[in-house]
Design an enzyme around this catalytic site. Sequence first.
Site, mmCIF file in Angstrom:
data_model
loop_
_atom_site.group_PDB
_atom_site.id
_atom_site.type_symbol
_atom_site.label_atom_id
_atom_site.label_comp_id
_atom_site.label_asym_id
_atom_site.label_seq_id
_atom_site.Cartn_x
_atom_site.Cartn_y
_atom_site.Cartn_z
ATOM 1 N N HIS A 205 0.724 -1.107 -0.215
ATOM 2 C CA HIS A 205 -0.130 0.044 0.186
ATOM 3 C C HIS A 205 0.850 1.340 -0.272
ATOM 4 O O HIS A 205 0.348 2.295 -0.273
ATOM 5 C CB HIS A 205 -0.827 0.036 1.178
ATOM 6 C CG HIS A 205 -0.196 0.279 2.634
ATOM 7 N ND1 HIS A 205 -0.299 -0.775 3.308
ATOM 8 C CD2 HIS A 205 -0.002 1.514 3.185
ATOM 9 C CE1 HIS A 205 0.431 -0.311 4.402
ATOM 10 N NE2 HIS A 205 0.566 1.089 4.307
ATOM 11 N N ASP B 213 0.057 -7.511 1.255
ATOM 12 C CA ASP B 213 0.524 -6.143 1.608
ATOM 13 C C ASP B 213 1.939 -6.153 1.628
ATOM 14 O O ASP B 213 2.462 -5.503 2.183
ATOM 15 C CB ASP B 213 -0.129 -5.591 2.872
ATOM 16 C CG ASP B 213 -0.142 -4.115 2.994
ATOM 17 O OD1 ASP B 213 0.301 -3.547 1.780
ATOM 18 O OD2 ASP B 213 -0.440 -3.468 3.802
ATOM 19 N N SER C 89 4.636 2.337 7.924
ATOM 20 C CA SER C 89 4.435 1.202 6.949
ATOM 21 C C SER C 89 5.538 0.763 6.412
ATOM 22 O O SER C 89 6.407 1.565 5.683
ATOM 23 C CB SER C 89 3.223 1.656 5.728
ATOM 24 O OG SER C 89 1.900 1.686 6.423
#
Length: 357
Positions: A113, A143, A221
Amino acid sequence: MARNRNKVAVAVVAAALVGGGAGAGAVALAEHSSNTTTTAASAATTTTAPTVSNVASSALTIGEIARASLPSVVEIDVTTSASQSPTGGTGSASAEGTGWVYDTKGDLVTNEHVVDGATSVTVKFSDGSTYKGTIVGTDIATDLAVVHVDAPQSKLVPLKLGDSSDAQIGDPVIAIGNPFGLDGTVTSGIVSAVDREIASPNETPIEGAIQTDAAINHGNSGGPLLDLDGRVIGITAQIQSDSGGNEGVGFAIPSDTVRTIADQLIANGKAEHALLGILPANAVGGARIQSVSKGTAAKDAGLKVGDVITAVDGTAVTSSAQLRAIIAAKQPGDKVTLTITRDGTTKTVPVTLGTRS
């Protein structure tokens, strides 16, 4: 501004947790973004896991781990087209995430992402040097993504991968990332829970996630979650939050998954996942089959609705989540033996797992 995009991410991009007792509240992808709109990765030999590391394999302090690991943790700056911007319009949007050096060839690991929709990728190392990044491959189901940089060999010192299955509740952990663009931020905490199930950006379950109370915010992230030996046991990916900020409930994709998927992405530019072909549900003593998909390994093996899978290759199955985790750790084409109960009778069924891209 960045904070506005983050609020949109919580409301729109958030993926609901399935099971695991996570409770109510939004689950946000831990990415930091900013909006600059002007109006309103043929088969090759699989790479081996990295063996070189900045961090020695012995118990270290948080400070020692941070100092040794920071040169291998990078900021990933992504530009996307206007169509990828949450507000639309003209111009471009940008996002910031984190990554880390996976091998000595220039491959970096981050979240899918973080680089989703990227038209350009810039990688910044801890000394401030920047390099153009090229997306090698992405896997939305887990992911995960791999980005390549042509950087000097002196900068390409991989972090060492640990075994996420060894993580225990209460184990100390360290997270390194770039929350809100604050480069090289180090936080610490403990493993709050193991074997959580979180959802990928396309809502595919990711099994075996590690829950931590180490502070994780937007921009973390793709960053590493390290144990006290300085080994990566997970990639920070999501937070559970009603406010959009850190509330002490963060989730990391397990390193065992990272190792499998990253190697596939580097070798082939894509990842394939083992497919059994059933919809399982929790049952007393195992996982009950609710449906069997046509043309799958389960159908070919003669599995039926109502069968309860109690073991895979002799390993007891106690829940549907555990069954999915066991299958997720396999490769397409692997042969497994399922122990099932059907109409009060126990039997074993050999199955050759199929492929899910």
